[in-house]
Design a protein around this motif. Sequence first.
Motif, PDB file in Angstrom:
ATOM      1  N   GLU A  69      66.043  67.031   6.968  1.00 26.66           N
ATOM      2  CA  GLU A  69      64.858  66.191   7.155  1.00 26.66           C
ATOM      3  C   GLU A  69      63.669  66.972   7.699  1.00 26.66           C
ATOM      4  O   GLU A  69      62.517  66.554   7.523  1.00 26.66           O
ATOM      5  N   ASP A 115      72.361  57.005   7.764  1.00 26.56           N
ATOM      6  CA  ASP A 115      71.168  57.558   7.133  1.00 26.56           C
ATOM      7  C   ASP A 115      69.911  57.060   7.834  1.00 26.56           C
ATOM      8  O   ASP A 115      68.942  57.810   8.013  1.00 26.56           O
ATOM      9  N   GLU A 116      69.927  55.796   8.221  1.00 27.17           N
ATOM     10  CA  GLU A 116      68.757  55.210   8.908  1.00 27.17           C
ATOM     11  C   GLU A 116      68.556  55.850  10.277  1.00 27.17           C
ATOM     12  O   GLU A 116      67.411  56.126  10.686  1.00 27.17           O
ATOM     13  N   ALA A 119      67.098  59.322   9.791  1.00 28.53           N
ATOM     14  CA  ALA A 119      65.681  59.267   9.419  1.00 28.53           C
ATOM     15  C   ALA A 119      64.803  58.919  10.610  1.00 28.53           C
ATOM     16  O   ALA A 119      63.667  59.408  10.729  1.00 28.53           O
ATOM     17  N   GLU A 120      65.299  58.076  11.512  1.00 31.26           N
ATOM     18  CA  GLU A 120      64.489  57.668  12.664  1.00 31.26           C
ATOM     19  C   GLU A 120      64.435  58.739  13.746  1.00 31.26           C
ATOM     20  O   GLU A 120      63.362  59.013  14.303  1.00 31.26           O
TER      21      GLU A 120
END
Length: 392
Positions: A69, A115-116, A119-120
Amino acid sequence: MSFEPLAADFYSYADVLTDREREALARLRTWLETEVTPVIGGYWERAEFPMRLIAPLAEQGVLSYAWEETRPFENSAVFRGFVALELARVDASVGTFVGVQNGLATGSIAVAGSDEQRAEWIPKLASGEVLGAFGLTEPDSGSDSARGLRTTARRDGDEWVLNGAKRWIGNATFSDITIIWAKDEADGQVKGFIVPTSTPGYAATKIEGKISLRPVQNADIVLTDVRVPEGLRLQRANSFRDTAAVLRATRAEVAWSAVGTAIGAYEAALAYTKARVQFGKPIAAHQLIQDHLVKCLGNITASLGMVVRVSELQDRGLQRDEHSALAKAYATARMRETVAWAREACGGNGIVLEHRVARYFADAEALYSYEGTREMNTLIVGRAITGEAAFV
């Protein structure tokens, strides 16, 4: 910016790096030697962490290289190992901060988060916007964390209630979040939680009186009915195996840090012995001093070869627990010998911060113990080679 191999890299292991990796490493080394080396002794003596260095560290990329990321370019585990080496070569406390922020806190979310959650949280941790800590070790549970974890988690509707205590938690006096590992009362399995440190019932107290890694802000943590929403439970952490997956990579990185600490002590001793004149010539010209220095270099060279290979295995997806355990056990033991020989080569001046060796000598003791003691890591390797578990 051109990359100059370290003189202590006697067999030129850094040759395996790409040009892009060498360029990034050269920038980091220049920044460390310019901004950290001149000031870190004072922070060490005062037992303060140089908070003003966190944002520049993030700008150097050291908090973001490992994660898809946030990484600025494709890079290898070997490169990331050399980053850990360069950090510890200048100061093991700064290296430990990065290891906790990037390896343990971010790594827990990367390995065991949804995954969330990735990403956060990963971008915020990589930029230094959010500071993290990793809460596994307890006052009565260190080496036996797999079985002896006493911190509990109880499901209550859409929340979890955490109770217990943690000890030796790096960064925990100033972290925004702490990854807390707790045993689920319902199934007895270890689960992970992203706990904002502002949550009611969470309290962290700095551990005072350390003689090693003094700038690292280790804390005792007490959790009293700390309520965490289900959304902050690491969704892929279902047993201690998932915790171990985080430690597998970071344990190898500690081995790299041990090599960096040994190199820092060796370089400081080499510079001192070349400048110190006794009996009409530099003490580096005496046979006994050269013997100490060569023993240091031999330890560094052997350990560096081992950690490079472990990281190559990681890049190929072949690294196992016993690989990182052997590297950690061996490299930290050789580091301990090396810093002692380096300090001895400097005589009485080796115990004062002015000549730097004393800091490496003291800091080596913490690296020798954390991320699994030498004895525990030998048991991991012993189980792999014999097929017999000798754990109590």
